[in-house]
Design a protein around this motif. Structure first.
Motif, PDB file in Angstrom:
ATOM      1  N   LEU A  75      -1.913  18.410  -8.297  1.00 43.70           N
ATOM      2  CA  LEU A  75      -1.813  19.493  -9.274  1.00 43.70           C
ATOM      3  C   LEU A  75      -1.442  18.943 -10.646  1.00 43.70           C
ATOM      4  N   LEU A  76      -0.480  18.025 -10.694  1.00 41.48           N
ATOM      5  CA  LEU A  76      -0.092  17.402 -11.962  1.00 41.48           C
ATOM      6  C   LEU A  76      -1.266  16.640 -12.577  1.00 41.48           C
ATOM      7  N   SER A  77      -1.967  15.887 -11.749  1.00 38.64           N
ATOM      8  CA  SER A  77      -3.107  15.110 -12.237  1.00 38.64           C
ATOM      9  C   SER A  77      -4.193  16.038 -12.763  1.00 38.64           C
ATOM     10  N   TRP A  78      -4.463  17.108 -12.010  1.00 40.26           N
ATOM     11  CA  TRP A  78      -5.492  18.072 -12.422  1.00 40.26           C
ATOM     12  C   TRP A  78      -5.159  18.684 -13.770  1.00 40.26           C
ATOM     13  N   LEU A  79      -3.904  19.080 -13.954  1.00 36.94           N
ATOM     14  CA  LEU A  79      -3.504  19.743 -15.184  1.00 36.94           C
ATOM     15  C   LEU A  79      -3.647  18.812 -16.386  1.00 36.94           C
ATOM     16  N   HIS A  80      -3.206  17.565 -16.238  1.00 42.84           N
ATOM     17  CA  HIS A  80      -3.265  16.645 -17.377  1.00 42.84           C
ATOM     18  C   HIS A  80      -4.691  16.231 -17.680  1.00 42.84           C
ATOM     19  N   GLU A  81      -5.536  16.151 -16.674  1.00 41.92           N
ATOM     20  CA  GLU A  81      -6.940  15.821 -16.913  1.00 41.92           C
ATOM     21  C   GLU A  81      -7.663  16.981 -17.587  1.00 41.92           C
ATOM     22  N   ARG A 116      15.074   3.830 -17.183  1.00 41.46           N
ATOM     23  CA  ARG A 116      14.276   3.508 -18.374  1.00 41.46           C
ATOM     24  C   ARG A 116      15.204   3.644 -19.585  1.00 41.46           C
ATOM     25  N   SER A 117      15.129   2.715 -20.512  1.00 38.60           N
ATOM     26  CA  SER A 117      15.967   2.806 -21.703  1.00 38.60           C
ATOM     27  C   SER A 117      15.170   2.418 -22.935  1.00 38.60           C
ATOM     28  N   ARG A 118      15.566   2.978 -24.043  1.00 38.84           N
ATOM     29  CA  ARG A 118      14.954   2.627 -25.328  1.00 38.84           C
ATOM     30  C   ARG A 118      15.981   2.834 -26.433  1.00 38.84           C
ATOM     31  N   LEU A 119      15.933   1.981 -27.435  1.00 41.24           N
ATOM     32  CA  LEU A 119      16.808   2.146 -28.583  1.00 41.24           C
ATOM     33  C   LEU A 119      16.356   3.375 -29.363  1.00 41.24           C
ATOM     34  N   ASP A 120      17.302   4.237 -29.705  1.00 38.77           N
ATOM     35  CA  ASP A 120      16.982   5.485 -30.381  1.00 38.77           C
ATOM     36  C   ASP A 120      18.103   5.818 -31.361  1.00 38.77           C
ATOM     37  N   PRO A 121      17.867   5.653 -32.665  1.00 37.30           N
ATOM     38  CA  PRO A 121      18.910   5.917 -33.655  1.00 37.30           C
ATOM     39  C   PRO A 121      19.437   7.354 -33.605  1.00 37.30           C
ATOM     40  N   GLY A 139       0.790  -1.224   0.000  1.00 34.08           N
ATOM     41  CA  GLY A 139       0.000   0.000   0.000  1.00 34.08           C
ATOM     42  C   GLY A 139       0.825   1.279   0.000  1.00 34.08           C
ATOM     43  N   PRO A 140       1.812   1.426   0.916  1.00 32.39           N
ATOM     44  CA  PRO A 140       2.614   2.659   0.937  1.00 32.39           C
ATOM     45  C   PRO A 140       3.388   2.908  -0.356  1.00 32.39           C
ATOM     46  N   VAL A 141       3.766   1.838  -1.063  1.00 31.29           N
ATOM     47  CA  VAL A 141       4.469   2.001  -2.340  1.00 31.29           C
ATOM     48  C   VAL A 141       3.530   2.611  -3.373  1.00 31.29           C
ATOM     49  N   ILE A 142       2.320   2.082  -3.443  1.00 28.50           N
ATOM     50  CA  ILE A 142       1.334   2.592  -4.397  1.00 28.50           C
ATOM     51  C   ILE A 142       0.989   4.044  -4.086  1.00 28.50           C
ATOM     52  N   GLU A 143       0.790   4.342  -2.805  1.00 26.77           N
ATOM     53  CA  GLU A 143       0.428   5.704  -2.410  1.00 26.77           C
ATOM     54  C   GLU A 143       1.542   6.702  -2.701  1.00 26.77           C
ATOM     55  N   ALA A 144       2.794   6.232  -2.729  1.00 31.80           N
ATOM     56  CA  ALA A 144       3.938   7.134  -2.911  1.00 31.80           C
ATOM     57  C   ALA A 144       4.303   7.354  -4.376  1.00 31.80           C
ATOM     58  N   VAL A 145       3.625   6.675  -5.311  1.00 35.76           N
ATOM     59  CA  VAL A 145       3.942   6.849  -6.731  1.00 35.76           C
ATOM     60  C   VAL A 145       3.836   8.331  -7.109  1.00 35.76           C
ATOM     61  N   LEU A 149       4.454  -0.028 -11.545  1.00 32.46           N
ATOM     62  CA  LEU A 149       4.432   1.127 -10.651  1.00 32.46           C
ATOM     63  C   LEU A 149       5.597   2.070 -10.966  1.00 32.46           C
ATOM     64  N   THR A 150       6.748   1.502 -11.309  1.00 27.89           N
ATOM     65  CA  THR A 150       7.895   2.310 -11.709  1.00 27.89           C
ATOM     66  C   THR A 150       7.574   3.098 -12.976  1.00 27.89           C
ATOM     67  N   TYR A 151       6.890   2.471 -13.893  1.00 38.24           N
ATOM     68  CA  TYR A 151       6.447   3.147 -15.128  1.00 38.24           C
ATOM     69  C   TYR A 151       5.543   4.331 -14.804  1.00 38.24           C
ATOM     70  N   LEU A 152       4.566   4.127 -13.937  1.00 36.52           N
ATOM     71  CA  LEU A 152       3.650   5.212 -13.559  1.00 36.52           C
ATOM     72  C   LEU A 152       4.396   6.330 -12.836  1.00 36.52           C
ATOM     73  N   HIS A 153       5.366   5.953 -12.000  1.00 34.74           N
ATOM     74  CA  HIS A 153       6.157   6.946 -11.290  1.00 34.74           C
ATOM     75  C   HIS A 153       6.962   7.788 -12.283  1.00 34.74           C
ATOM     76  N   ALA A 154       7.552   7.151 -13.280  1.00 34.85           N
ATOM     77  CA  ALA A 154       8.347   7.877 -14.276  1.00 34.85           C
ATOM     78  C   ALA A 154       7.489   8.846 -15.068  1.00 34.85           C
ATOM     79  N   LEU A 155       6.255   8.487 -15.357  1.00 34.52           N
ATOM     80  CA  LEU A 155       5.365   9.390 -16.085  1.00 34.52           C
ATOM     81  C   LEU A 155       5.190  10.707 -15.348  1.00 34.52           C
ATOM     82  N   GLN A 156       5.190  10.649 -14.020  1.00 39.53           N
ATOM     83  CA  GLN A 156       4.941  11.850 -13.226  1.00 39.53           C
ATOM     84  C   GLN A 156       6.202  12.613 -12.868  1.00 39.53           C
ATOM     85  N   VAL A 157       7.291  11.919 -12.606  1.00 30.19           N
ATOM     86  CA  VAL A 157       8.501  12.629 -12.140  1.00 30.19           C
ATOM     87  C   VAL A 157       9.499  12.923 -13.251  1.00 30.19           C
ATOM     88  N   VAL A 158       9.393  12.207 -14.385  1.00 31.50           N
ATOM     89  CA  VAL A 158      10.320  12.446 -15.497  1.00 31.50           C
ATOM     90  C   VAL A 158       9.605  13.097 -16.669  1.00 31.50           C
TER      91      VAL A 158
END
Length: 273
Positions: free
Chosen positions: A265-271, A55-60, A23-29, A180-189
């Motif tokens: 605030l971030l959630s409000w703005l994107h919505e 996070r990594s991705r191939l990028d020419p 629970g605390p991990v999910i709440e802290a995302v 959860l790491t993916y969701l966290h990256a969407l918000q902090v990166v």
């Protein structure tokens, strides 16, 4: 009688304790608490000295054909040099790491274990692994939205190498923790980067107008700075006002928007966009 398709092996006590720990991990995302909460949760299954998210991705178009984003790092003990060491790693070595270049199939969680002795780049080994006396590393990997997300756990000399049972548990946990790491990256990166690139004051004004909310120019400016990761102290210094005044404007803006935190605030703005 056990319903068809369900397991009788899991007790309610186990399910309850697992959910309580997660629970605390999910709440802290999306918040600064996420790395600590994630480390605390993982330590219940396999202890480690440092934890790193990337996070990594191939990028020419990237200089080395691979783009690697540093999501964050956490140390279980006091280490003022950790952030500097990891900044060096991501600046100089991450894009050359064979693990960063490997992209697992969609919906497949995979695990890689390596000893520091197997690190081919002698300079990387000396500047990154040897500095913290790291001898064993475990990475759990998963492809999400065409990018590889990974949780890296490192052990120093105080701990033995990861055991087979620990590695098995970590791979299973990756099924839950990497999304959860993916969701966290969407918000902090991603979210701050997108907002930094555009006229965020105009974005706020337009979003507020669509919602029928009127923000003063100062409230708009402060909200724009907050989503860019600015601290209250930094905002106060930039605007040449007291930090208490910034707090007052922030409370007023949040009250108008019907929110209670920077994450809201971030959630409000994107919505609203």
């Amino acid at each position: 009688m056990t319903p068809s398709g369900t397991s009788s092996d899991l007790t309610l006590g186990f399910v309850g304790s697992f959910a309580s720990a997660l629970g605390p991990v999910i709440e802290a995302v999306g918040t600064p608490r996420f790395l600590r909460a994630l480390n605390t949760f993982i330590a219940g299954f396999a202890d480690c000295d440092t934890l790193h998210l990337q996070r990594s991705r191939l990028d020419p178009e990237a200089p080395k054909g691979c783009r690697v984003d540093w999501i964050g790092s956490y140390c279980s003990y006091e280490d003022s040099d950790l952030q500097a060491v990891m900044a060096l790693y991501f600046r100089r070595f991450a894009a050359d790491d064979s693990i960063a270049r490997y992209v697992p199939p969609e919906r497949s969680t995979e695990l890689v274990q390596r000893s520091s002795a197997a690190v081919a780049d002698a300079e990387c080994k000396r500047l990154i692994f040897d500095v913290a006396a790291i001898h064993d590393e475990c990475q759990v990997l998963r492809t999400i939205a065409e990018a590889q997300y990974s949780i890296s756990l490192c052990r120093s000399k105080r701990l033995p190498p990861f055991s087979v049972s620990e590695l098995s548990r970590l791979k299973e946990l990756g099924e839950v923790l990497l999304p959860l790491t993916y969701l966290h990256a969407l918000q902090v990166v991603d979210a701050p980067a997108r907002l930094e690139a555009g006229p965020s004051d105009g974005i706020f004004s337009a979003a507020a107008a669509r919602r029928g909310v009127h923000l003063s120019q100062r409230e708009t400016d402060i909200c724009s700075a907050l989503v860019k990761g600015r601290t209250l102290a930094t905002i106060a210094e930039t605007m040449q006002i007291k930090e208490s005044t910034v707090k007052t404007y922030t409370k007023r803006a949040f009250a108008k928007l019907g929110i209670g935190s920077r994450r809201d605030l971030l959630s409000w703005l994107h919505e609203a966009r």
